[in-house]
Design an enzyme around this catalytic site. Structure first.
Site, PDB file in Angstrom:
ATOM      1  N   TYR A  11       0.838  -1.217   0.000  1.00  0.00           N
ATOM      2  CA  TYR A  11       0.000   0.000   0.000  1.00  0.00           C
ATOM      3  C   TYR A  11       0.870   1.263   0.000  1.00  0.00           C
ATOM      4  O   TYR A  11       0.480   2.307  -0.523  1.00  0.00           O
ATOM      5  CB  TYR A  11      -0.978  -0.031   1.186  1.00  0.00           C
ATOM      6  CG  TYR A  11      -2.228   0.778   0.943  1.00  0.00           C
ATOM      7  CD1 TYR A  11      -3.095   0.468  -0.101  1.00  0.00           C
ATOM      8  CD2 TYR A  11      -2.538   1.868   1.750  1.00  0.00           C
ATOM      9  CE1 TYR A  11      -4.228   1.210  -0.337  1.00  0.00           C
ATOM     10  CE2 TYR A  11      -3.683   2.623   1.527  1.00  0.00           C
ATOM     11  CZ  TYR A  11      -4.518   2.287   0.481  1.00  0.00           C
ATOM     12  OH  TYR A  11      -5.645   3.048   0.247  1.00  0.00           O
ATOM     13  N   LYS A  21      -3.190   8.365   2.682  1.00  0.00           N
ATOM     14  CA  LYS A  21      -4.443   8.178   3.440  1.00  0.00           C
ATOM     15  C   LYS A  21      -4.288   8.704   4.874  1.00  0.00           C
ATOM     16  O   LYS A  21      -5.258   9.198   5.458  1.00  0.00           O
ATOM     17  CB  LYS A  21      -4.852   6.703   3.462  1.00  0.00           C
ATOM     18  CG  LYS A  21      -5.285   6.144   2.097  1.00  0.00           C
ATOM     19  CD  LYS A  21      -6.488   6.861   1.526  1.00  0.00           C
ATOM     20  CE  LYS A  21      -7.059   6.149   0.319  1.00  0.00           C
ATOM     21  NZ  LYS A  21      -8.015   6.984  -0.436  1.00  0.00           N
TER      22      LYS A  21
END
Ligand SMILES: NC(=O)c1ccc[n+]([C@@H]2O[C@H](COP(=O)([O-])OP(=O)(O)OC[C@H]3O[C@@H](n4cnc5c(N)ncnc54)[C@H](O)[C@@H]3O)[C@@H](O)[C@H]2O)c1
Length: 259
Positions: free
Chosen positions: A159, A166
């Site tokens: 990720y 995020k």
């Protein structure tokens, strides 16, 4: 009568039928909301977005081209909405971007500066940029959400830069909530479990993440996009009038587990 009757808002992030934004739009429509949409510039993008919107029952949508990385395009879309409708009640930020060559296990430390900056800009700054333009249109108060993922708080292999983006998105949610609260504008984020979409498939090892949730999450299954849509509609409605600055998990409970 639905709980979004009489509410109007902008949904940014429908790329195709599988987009989480499509499911959010579907829940909002079911509850009586009027939805306005944008698509990434380009004829092919417009065609795909239009087809997805048609699939949820809107034959003739309000649809404008917008690259959220461009201040001019953001200005133009929000000015057009202001001129045509005067006000809006909600905003859905359902977009993210990072170069997929760097979304692979063991590739985080080497992330080039430009790849990192683009991920932060398009996946986190755009929430601030949109909120700042939407707020003056929310003359009767309002509610906005952005979509996040657990990779903001935990290290999820593959990720990478998106996880850092995020984290910035979730922090931005809190700072925006602090500033816009006095205008009765609520700002939240939905942290969704993995859902098979075009963006998700760019994350290396995504299928393993789906399998892992089935093994470990309290509900022993993955979530559906509809479940994200329904929780989002709740956060955008007056049913959640006391909630702001929060990250709400729609993840089969996966995030509570220690092992
Ligand atoms: N799918 C998942 O597993 C999952 C889980 C948690 C959070 N999310 C988040 O949900 C949101 C929606 O993603 P999705 O999974 O539905 O995938 P998707 O590929 O369907 O949607 C991503 C959207 O981002 C848009 N976008 C990218 N760059 C843009 C730009 N410069 N300007 C305007 N739009 C731009 C794309 O056009 C597309 O509509 C993203 O923020 C994603 O990180 C997804």
């Amino acid at each position: 009568m639905g709980f979004m009757n009489g509410k109007r808002g902008l949904i940014v992030g429908i790329a195709n039928e599988h987009s989480i934004a499509t499911a959010i739009a579907q829940s909002l429509l079911r509850e009586g909301a009027q939805c306005l949409f944008t698509h990434l510039p380009g004829e092919k993008n417009e065609r795909r977005t239009r087809k997805a919107i048609e699939s949820i029952g809107i034959a003739d949508p309000w649809l404008a081209a917008m690259d959220a990385g461009s201040d001019q395009e953001l200005d133009a879309v929000f000015a057009k909405i202001g001129a045509e409708f005067g006000s809006i009640d909600f905003l859905v930020h359902c977009i993210a971007y990072a170069d997929k060559d760097w979304l692979k296990p063991e590739k985080f430390a080497g992330t080039p500066r430009a790849v990192f900056n683009t991920a932060l800009d398009l996946s986190a700054y755009t929430y601030i940029a949109m909120a700042n333009r939407a707020a003056p249109l929310m003359t009767n108060g309002g509610s906005m959400i952005a979509l996040s993922y657990l990779g903001a708080e935990r290290a999820v292999p593959g990720y990478n830069a998106m996880g850092v983006a995020k984290a910035a998105l979730e922090a931005s949610t809190r700072y925006l909530a602090m500033e816009l609260g006095a205008k009765n504008i609520r700002v939240n984020a939905v942290s969704a479990g993995p859902v098979r979409t075009m963006s998700a498939m760019a994350v290396g090892g995504f299928s393993e993440i789906l399998d892992w949730v089935v093994k470990k999450a309290p509900l022993k299954r993955n979530i559906t996009a509809t479940e994200v849509g329904d929780a989002s509609a709740f956060l955008l409605s007056s049913l959640s009038s006391g909630i702001t600055g929060q990250v709400v998990y729609v993840d089969s409970g996966y995030s509570i587990m220690g092992l």
